[in-house]
Scaffold this motif. Structure first.
Motif, short mmCIF file in Angstrom:
data_model
loop_
_atom_site.label_atom_id
_atom_site.label_comp_id
_atom_site.label_asym_id
_atom_site.label_seq_id
_atom_site.Cartn_x
_atom_site.Cartn_y
_atom_site.Cartn_z
N LEU A 15 0.84 -1.20 0.00
CA LEU A 15 0.00 0.00 0.00
C LEU A 15 0.87 1.25 0.00
O LEU A 15 0.52 2.26 -0.63
N GLN A 41 1.04 4.10 -3.00
CA GLN A 41 0.88 5.53 -2.69
C GLN A 41 2.10 6.31 -3.17
O GLN A 41 1.97 7.37 -3.79
N HIS A 67 6.59 4.36 5.33
CA HIS A 67 5.24 4.91 5.17
C HIS A 67 5.20 6.38 5.59
O HIS A 67 4.57 7.21 4.91
N ASP A 90 -7.63 2.02 -2.21
CA ASP A 90 -6.73 0.87 -2.19
C ASP A 90 -5.98 0.80 -0.85
O ASP A 90 -5.90 -0.26 -0.23
N ASP A 91 -5.46 1.95 -0.40
CA ASP A 91 -4.74 1.97 0.87
C ASP A 91 -5.64 1.58 2.04
O ASP A 91 -5.23 0.82 2.91
N HIS A 143 -6.27 -2.19 2.06
CA HIS A 143 -5.10 -2.97 2.48
C HIS A 143 -4.77 -2.76 3.95
O HIS A 143 -4.36 -3.70 4.63
#
Length: 175
Positions: free
Chosen positions: A48, A52, A108, A151-152, A155
């Protein structure tokens, strides 16, 4: 609340979910898969974040944090630096081995910082800008951002679910 604040809040929630899904876990727990076709927490969070990073870098015209900040080397994964995990097989999922949650959250957080810097300045007029003409209809900035956030969130929810299975002894570990 303006558009920038809305988008920042969305990405902040993803970041909070990432930290909650991985903090305090061992490398073994990050690699654990609850079934033969399932993804591990480590893979889900890496993937993820790669998506991004890839998509927002494309939108901003900057190099991905993955390569620009040396994250690819720190992770040392057996993939090409451009790999985002899209379409990975179970064997490739097993290739994502991360020894500490700090590596995942560090990457992240670096991507999050760049994402927030970009989206905080966006206005409603920006959303209609076409960013990808390879599709029919062409993809606008607004559609791309919704896609990344969706999507993030999916997940990070999966990672939290797998963590719950690990902590309660549910599922049958693979890997």
């Amino acid at each position: 609340m303006d558009l920038g604040e809305l988008l920042v809040d969305s990405f902040n929630r993803i970041r909070e979910g990432v930290h909650g899904a991985v903090e305090g876990l061992s490398g073994e727990q990050l690699a654990e898969r609850p079934g033969p076709e399932a993804n591990s927490i480590g893979w889900l969070v890496w993937h993820l974040t790669r998506i991004q990073d890839d998509h927002l870098a494309d939108l901003t015209g900057r190099e991905q944090a993955w390569t620009a900040q040396g994250w690819a080397k720190r992770f040392g994964l057996p993939f090409d630096e451009a790999d985002t995990g899209y379409g990975h097989t179970p064997t490739e999922v097993d290739g994502v081995r991360v020894e500490s949650p700090e590596l995942l959250t560090g990457y992240h957080d670096a991507v999050h910082e760049q994402s927030v810097a970009f989206v905080s300045g966006l206005g409603l007029d920006d959303l209609d800008r076409i960013v990808d003409e390879r599709w029919d209809p062409p993809v606008s900035l607004g559609v791309r951002l919704v896609s990344v956030i969706n999507d993030d969130q999916q997940h990070v929810g999966q990672a939290a679910y797998v963590r719950g299975l690990i902590e309660t002894g549910g599922g049958e570990p693979v890997g």
